[in-house]
Design an enzyme around this catalytic site. Structure first.
Site, short mmCIF file in Angstrom:
data_model
loop_
_atom_site.label_atom_id
_atom_site.label_comp_id
_atom_site.label_asym_id
_atom_site.label_seq_id
_atom_site.Cartn_x
_atom_site.Cartn_y
_atom_site.Cartn_z
N LYS A 94 0.84 -1.22 0.00
CA LYS A 94 0.00 0.00 0.00
C LYS A 94 0.87 1.26 0.00
O LYS A 94 0.60 2.19 -0.75
CB LYS A 94 -0.92 0.03 1.23
CG LYS A 94 -1.87 -1.14 1.33
CD LYS A 94 -2.88 -0.96 2.46
CE LYS A 94 -2.27 -0.91 3.84
NZ LYS A 94 -1.62 -2.17 4.27
N ARG B 89 -9.26 1.29 9.04
CA ARG B 89 -8.75 -0.04 9.36
C ARG B 89 -9.74 -0.82 10.22
O ARG B 89 -9.48 -1.96 10.56
CB ARG B 89 -7.47 0.13 10.15
CG ARG B 89 -6.30 -0.66 9.61
CD ARG B 89 -5.10 -0.19 10.36
NE ARG B 89 -3.93 -0.94 10.23
CZ ARG B 89 -2.81 -0.47 9.68
NH1 ARG B 89 -2.80 0.71 9.11
NH2 ARG B 89 -1.74 -1.18 9.71
N ARG C 227 11.40 -5.94 4.44
CA ARG C 227 11.12 -4.52 4.15
C ARG C 227 12.15 -3.60 4.82
O ARG C 227 12.44 -3.73 6.01
CB ARG C 227 9.72 -4.16 4.64
CG ARG C 227 9.37 -2.70 4.42
CD ARG C 227 7.92 -2.46 4.40
NE ARG C 227 7.25 -2.73 5.67
CZ ARG C 227 5.94 -2.58 5.83
NH1 ARG C 227 5.19 -2.20 4.83
NH2 ARG C 227 5.38 -2.85 6.99
N ARG D 48 11.59 -1.31 10.16
CA ARG D 48 10.60 -0.91 11.16
C ARG D 48 10.62 -1.87 12.33
O ARG D 48 10.74 -3.07 12.14
CB ARG D 48 9.20 -0.92 10.51
CG ARG D 48 8.90 0.33 9.75
CD ARG D 48 7.63 0.22 8.97
NE ARG D 48 6.49 -0.30 9.70
CZ ARG D 48 5.24 -0.25 9.26
NH1 ARG D 48 4.99 0.31 8.10
NH2 ARG D 48 4.25 -0.75 9.96
N ARG E 125 0.02 -8.23 14.02
CA ARG E 125 -0.53 -7.28 13.04
C ARG E 125 -1.42 -8.00 12.04
O ARG E 125 -2.46 -7.49 11.64
CB ARG E 125 0.61 -6.54 12.32
CG ARG E 125 1.32 -5.57 13.25
CD ARG E 125 2.62 -5.07 12.67
NE ARG E 125 2.44 -4.35 11.44
CZ ARG E 125 3.35 -4.28 10.46
NH1 ARG E 125 4.50 -4.90 10.59
NH2 ARG E 125 3.11 -3.58 9.40
P1 AMP Z 1 1.12 0.85 9.11
O1 AMP Z 1 2.36 1.66 8.85
O2 AMP Z 1 -0.05 1.27 8.30
O3 AMP Z 1 1.38 -0.64 9.04
O4 AMP Z 1 0.72 1.15 10.65
C1 AMP Z 1 1.61 0.88 11.71
C2 AMP Z 1 0.82 0.82 13.01
O5 AMP Z 1 0.20 2.08 13.27
C3 AMP Z 1 -0.29 -0.20 13.04
O6 AMP Z 1 0.16 -1.52 13.34
C4 AMP Z 1 -1.18 0.38 14.14
O7 AMP Z 1 -0.64 0.14 15.42
C5 AMP Z 1 -1.09 1.88 13.87
N1 AMP Z 1 -2.13 2.34 12.91
C6 AMP Z 1 -1.93 2.87 11.67
N2 AMP Z 1 -3.08 3.19 11.09
C7 AMP Z 1 -4.07 2.84 11.96
C8 AMP Z 1 -5.48 2.90 11.92
N3 AMP Z 1 -6.15 3.39 10.86
N4 AMP Z 1 -6.16 2.45 13.01
C9 AMP Z 1 -5.53 1.97 14.09
N5 AMP Z 1 -4.19 1.87 14.18
C10 AMP Z 1 -3.44 2.30 13.13
#
Ligand code: AMP
Length: 235
Positions: A14, A89, A129, A162, A173
């Site tokens: 994404k 999400r 990654r 990360r 996750r």
């Molecule tokens: P991502 O970079 O999108 O994988 O997000 C990393 C982390 O940020 C996730 O594992 C969640 O802990 C938090 N996070 C990001 N976006 C959301 C969302 N829309 N709702 C809840 N937690 C989020």
């Protein structure tokens, strides 16, 4: 171009595709994960609480997520469209977005791009990654390595991994995704413009397919194709 949501399991690509879309359509790329990572590193008390959730692979509470997104969408650069990466999400977040989009001024129909990838590929993608902390470019040690090991092709900055791309956190996750995010596929499918595409192919091929699907969708909308006209923001 109306608002675009990128939906898909962590590791589906994404972020990479959102950056390409942002560049092509000259609209902002809003990654809630990036926003929260920045907040988590700010040293504030709220940031520390966010980091606890993120570090364990849990989702951040809906109320806080929606407040952060609302503040970002109110900025001027979002007036002509934007790309949401990692938001919504959960079903409550999607319902919040639907209410937000139903308010004037009209922002055009929401388009949801759902990137699918088989679970077998995901661990390799997430474990491999790496990203550049300076320019944000994303690499993969296995499938898309930088030209010089460990260094960004664009600015030679050492690449970083990360903290939540570790095996135990990845499991959490993926479980949060299955339980809380996967129901959004049906949520959006039932409301109109869900474009489902395979994210398993090479990055350039996926981008080409996304651009082609968006163009086809735009032409269909211009021709007032009734079955594809329902907005995700409606109902
Ligand atoms: P991502 O970079 O999108 O994988 O997000 C990393 C982390 O940020 C996730 O594992 C969640 O802990 C938090 N996070 C990001 N976006 C959301 C969302 N829309 N709702 C809840 N937690 C989020």
């Amino acid at each position: 171009m109306g608002p675009i949501v990128l939906l898909g399991v962590p590791g589906a690509g994404k972020g990479t595709q959102a950056k390409r879309l942002a560049q092509r359509y000259r609209i902002p790329h809003l990654s809630t994960g990036d926003i929260f990572r920045e907040m988590a590193h700010s040293g504030s008390e709220l940031g520390a609480r966010l980091w606890t959730d993120m570090r364990q692979g849990n989702l951040v509470p809906d109320e806080l997520v929606c407040a952060v997104v609302a503040e970002r969408l109110a900025k001027d650069d979002c007036r002509h469209g934007y790309i949401l990466d990692g938001f919504p999400r959960t079903v409550p977040q999607a319902e919040w977005l639907a209410r937000f989009l139903a308010q004037p001024p009209s922002q055009g129909p929401l388009i949801v791009i759902y990137l699918t990838v088989g679970y077998n590929d995901l661990y390799r993608r997430l474990l491999g990654r790496r990203s550049c902390p300076k320019c944000g470019r994303i690499y993969n040690e296995f499938t898309q390595p930088p030209r010089q090991a460990g260094l960004c092709d664009l600015d030679q900055t050492p690449l970083v991994q990360r903290k939540d791309d570790e095996a135990a956190v990845i499991r959490e996750r993926l479980s949060a995704y299955e339980q809380q995010t996967l129901p959004l596929v049906e949520f959006f499918r039932g409301r109109g413009r869900l474009l489902e595409l395979s994210g398993a192919e090479p990055v350039d091929r996926v981008s080409e397919r996304i651009f082609a699907a968006l163009e086809a969708n735009r032409l269909a909308a211009a021709a007032d194709d009734p079955p594809r006209e329902a907005e995700a923001g409606q109902s």
